[in-house]
Design a protein around this motif. Structure first.
Motif: not given
Lengths: 285, 285
Positions: B11, B31, B79
């Protein structure tokens, strides 16, 4: 160059003379008695040979902390005469050669790693499932050891939903050793494992527990191969059952390659301990 | 000599410049976006400094097999844009300095070992309990790694008799991460852990599971110290509860010395990851 190997077990001692290629020249096996009598017998056997070093795989627990004053001494054991016995010291005094010591299961692991079922990989875990459960881990030729030595048979694993057995481990009850060792099988079913050969449910449950332990060992140590030995594994059908449960439980989270090459039988029969003791002398490679 | 450290999280990314004594000179946090955009930002930050090497603690799973063609590449991850991304290759191309890479939790463990709560011992296990559960093990200055890297948060532990929660691990359901991670707490009780501070039962159960895992880690790795970090451990009462359950469950089988020095909190706040990344550059000591 001849070297000596000793498999110092709680019920029997095996002494052998051989070399660091794993060749055995002479061998003797005798029951374990009190420490001095037993070590006298060891001395008598090796006296015939000119050995340059000795490797020992010993029952335990044993003090293997390099910086300890009691390095090489047996620790707490139900065999009271052996408690606090300095086995390394006695051997060093008797033979005036370098003596290398580790646990019995570590020596067995090194034996399979160097000369047996782990010869073609960089790391292997050897698990023995018998009177007790123990495991040794060799990685890049080095025996894994933490502060003292691991006691991997005492991990906790979830109990099968249909199994309410309390377990036989005097310390933990239903840890892995408490649920899946030879004595656990005997106490759960009222007879020894080899008399239960035909009972499929016995071996399904046994495989369920061993597989769970192997999942834990795998996510923690990431070994290249797992070798399963010891008396309980004489039930050869266990290998297939354990592979089946392992794949189900691991659920492809860690990829271990070909399962038949990941979970395997030993290649050295019952000799991994003694040649592993030779291997200790050889050091890492 | 300035070195770069990167904490490559799923993250957020933390980049810092400092030295191998653990000193931070400059730091940035942003981020995590798609790989190329994120790594452009990394490049921009370090461009201001003359750094001699970079250490990276990365989210994973990541290929850390030294002999692999895809060493330093992110493996399967939810991801999707990061799947199979060669983060090591990109950094090496960008900076033309040596880049050292390990997992995020390994870097955090190295950080505490070198500069924090593990500074006075030879081996420590760092466990992070948060969105996921992971652990790293450093022994004699070396990060433990098997064939690839461990995934210690996915061990199986016995479920508490009064807990029938199915667990949140998408692979295993009720493995440790499935039963005791932050999301497990949230799903079991319907609200986040920090909103449950006053509910003693929540933390008794949490401590029960973490303690069981620590028994397993201890009998397998024999570490000198265990450091517990991550979001869930912000509930400070957990330390005492975990020590209590650990002693009960281990039942003196392995002697770990003073329990308050065996199970401890991190000393580096949330900085163990980034200084651990510096520590990677320093190598072993």
């Amino acid at each position: 160059m001849l070297v000596g190997g000793i498999e110092a077990g709680g019920t029997k001692f095996v002494c052998a003379v051989g070399d660091t290629s794993g060749k055995v020249v002479d061998k003797i096996c005798f029951p374990t008695r009190d420490p001095e009598t037993t070590l006298d017998e060891v001395q008598h056997f090796f006296a015939k040979y000119e050995i340059s070093a000795i490797g020992v795989g010993s029952f335990g627990p044993i003090d293997l902390r390099r910086d300890s004053n009691t390095y090489g001494t047996i620790l707490n054991t139900p065999k009271t005469k052996w408690k606090h016995y300095d086995i390394l010291g006695r051997l060093e005094r008797d033979f005036s050669v370098p003596v290398f010591i580790t646990t019995d299961v570590n020596a067995a692991c090194l034996g399979e790693y160097k000369y047996g079922a782990g010869k073609d990989v960089n790391s292997c875990l050897y698990i023995t499932i018998g009177t007790g459960i123990g495991a040794g881990f060799v990685h890049d030729g080095i025996i894994f050891q933490g502060k003292n030595h691991p006691e991997m048979g005492h991990i906790f694993v979830p109990q099968h939903k249909d199994d309410d057995f309390k377990g036989v481990c005097p310390y933990h009850g239903n840890c892995l050793e408490g649920l899946a060792s030879g004595p656990a099988i005997e106490q759960r079913y009222g007879k020894k494992g080899h008399l239960l050969s035909d009972d499929q449910q016995v071996w399904e449950l046994e495989a369920f527990y061993i597989a769970q332990a192997i999942v834990n060992y795998t996510v923690m140590l990431s070994p290249e191969r797992i070798i399963l030995g010891g008396g309980v594994m004489k039930q050869e059908r266990l290998y297939e059952l354990i592979r089946k449960y392992f794949m189900k439980q691991m659920n492809e989270y860690v990829h271990v390659g070909n399962i038949d090459e990941f979970i395997v039988a030993p290649k050295l029969g019952d000799h991994q301990g003694i040649v592993g003791a030779f291997g200790l002398v050889d050091g890492v490679d």
